[in-house]
Motif scaffolding. Structure first.
Motif, mmCIF file in Angstrom:
data_model
loop_
_atom_site.group_PDB
_atom_site.id
_atom_site.type_symbol
_atom_site.label_atom_id
_atom_site.label_comp_id
_atom_site.label_asym_id
_atom_site.label_seq_id
_atom_site.Cartn_x
_atom_site.Cartn_y
_atom_site.Cartn_z
ATOM 1 N N ARG A 102 -10.654 0.952 -1.287
ATOM 2 C CA ARG A 102 -9.584 -0.005 -1.582
ATOM 3 C C ARG A 102 -9.478 -1.062 -0.485
ATOM 4 O O ARG A 102 -8.845 -0.836 0.550
ATOM 5 C CB ARG A 102 -8.266 0.745 -1.775
ATOM 6 N N ASP A 244 -3.413 7.500 -1.411
ATOM 7 C CA ASP A 244 -2.646 6.979 -2.550
ATOM 8 C C ASP A 244 -1.441 6.194 -2.041
ATOM 9 O O ASP A 244 -1.173 5.075 -2.493
ATOM 10 C CB ASP A 244 -2.182 8.151 -3.429
ATOM 11 N N ASP A 248 -0.714 1.626 -1.677
ATOM 12 C CA ASP A 248 0.336 0.820 -2.308
ATOM 13 C C ASP A 248 0.962 -0.101 -1.257
ATOM 14 O O ASP A 248 1.237 -1.276 -1.528
ATOM 15 C CB ASP A 248 1.420 1.701 -2.953
HETATM 16 MN MN MN Z 1 -1.520 5.166 -6.504
#
Ligand code: MN
Ligand code: IPM
Length: 349
Positions: A102, A244, A248
């Motif tokens: 990411r 996770d 964000d």
């Molecule tokens: Mn997520």
């Protein structure tokens, strides 16, 4: 010739995937490669119609593509977690997509909520482990619904799983050749079994990479530094659950969910690319959702397929459009419709 499976999915997934595919067509024409698309209609609508979530044969088929391009999974009329677990997490686990890559990169002209921080400060990559930890679903519930209820959810961390993820992160740092630094984000002061394993493996692997600095930050401190000094980060490697959460936060400092892309990668098999935001059902079919995250995921897919020039052209087009054309990265405030943003990118290519 690339065979690409497309899963438009739920909510605004199909709308953003459509724009991503427009961009794929444009770069294929410009850079001269061919591809064939096969669409799969997994998601809430199919489940509500047929009861199917992800048929076993389809999962087997997915293994044989060069890449999978996914919109979003999550439907308000389905039980929470059913599709997320049954489709998204099942694909990640069964196809052993053990890296969730990411990038967190702020482009010029994109609004950032951090005071005094600009594109020169926000450019790092999170390498999130993608097949272990709390996501495995190990544990159980006993005496459910009674005052004596016990719920146990176990974090599974294997030496092999940790090692391959950490090694991947060091390779990413080497390939980026920016700060040549990898930061392990964990919680070694509390998770003294699981994250002790992570820490030991991390420093062991680091010895093989003398050109790369090995750094450590607790997850809570990582959140603080991502806001206060994001320029400190180059590559962050972390567990599935922490990854996770911090991605964000990462999405917010790079301009929001409308722009954040990700790749679920199996370096020895098929990989799947998806915008990291959800299905945003309230914006469905209004032509207001930002397709840049899906287009940036297409860029990651091209890079992964080794279409480097095409990937660079997509990134250049994204930079041009977000900095010169779009008013905002937020749904409904872009100054353009979803389809127009896709057209602008194609035009820039
Ligand atoms: Mn997520
Ligand atoms: C993500 C999502 C998923 C996750 C959900 C939908 C299961 O939040 O890709 O970050 O937790 O990994």
């Amino acid at each position: 010739m690339y065979n690409i499976a497309v899963i438009p999915g739920d909510g605004t997934g199909p709308e953003v995937v459509r724009e991503g595919l427009k961009v794929l067509r444009a770069v294929s024409e410009k850079f001269g490669f061919e591809y064939e698309l096969t669409e799969y209609d997994f998601g809430g609508d199919r489940y509500l119609r047929t009861g199917d979530i992800l048929p076993k044969e389809a999962l087997e088929e997915l293994r044989h593509y060069d890449a999978i391009y996914l919109g979003a999974i999550g439907h308000p009329d389905c039980p929470p977690g059913l599709l997320e677990k049954g489709i998204l997490l099942t694909i990640r686990f069964e196809l052993d997509l053990y890296i969730n890559l990411r990038p967190v990169k702020l482009y010029p002209g994109v609004d950032c909520p951090l005071k005094d921080k600009g594109p020169e400060d926000i450019d790092f990559v999170v390498v999130r482990e993608n097949t272990e930890d709390l996501y495995v679903g190990a544990g159980g519930v006993y005496k459910k619904g009674t005052p004596d209820e016990i719920a146990i959810q176990e974090s599974i961390n294997t030496r092999k799983g940790v090692e391959r993820c950490v090694r991947y992160a060091f390779n990413v740092a080497r390939e980026r050749n920016k700060q040549n630094k990898v930061t392990l984000c964990a919680k070694t002061n509390v998770l003294t079994y699981a994250h002790d394993l992570w820490e030991r493996v991390f420093y062991e692997v680091a010895e093989e990479y003398e050109d790369i600095t090995a750094d450590y930050a607790h997850v809570d401190a990582t959140c603080m530094w991502m806001v206060k000094n994001p320029e400190w980060f180059d590559v962050i490697v972390t567990t599935n659950m922490f990854g996770d959460i911090i991605t964000d936060l990462g999405a917010m400092i790079q301009g929001g969910m409308g722009i954040a892309a990700g790749g679920n990668i199996n370096p020895d098999g098929v990989s799947m690319f998806e915008p990291i935001g959800g299905s945003a059902p309230k914006y469905k079919n209004q032509n207001v959702i930002n397709p840049i995250a899906a287009i940036a995921s297409c860029q990651l897919m091209l890079d992964h397929l080794d279409e480097k020039e095409a990937a660079q052209a997509v990134e250049k087009a994204i930079i041009h459009v977000v900095s010169e054309k779009m008013k905002s990265m937020d749904a409904g405030k872009m100054g353009y419709g979803t389809d127009e943003v896709g057209d602008l990118i194609v035009g820039a290519i």
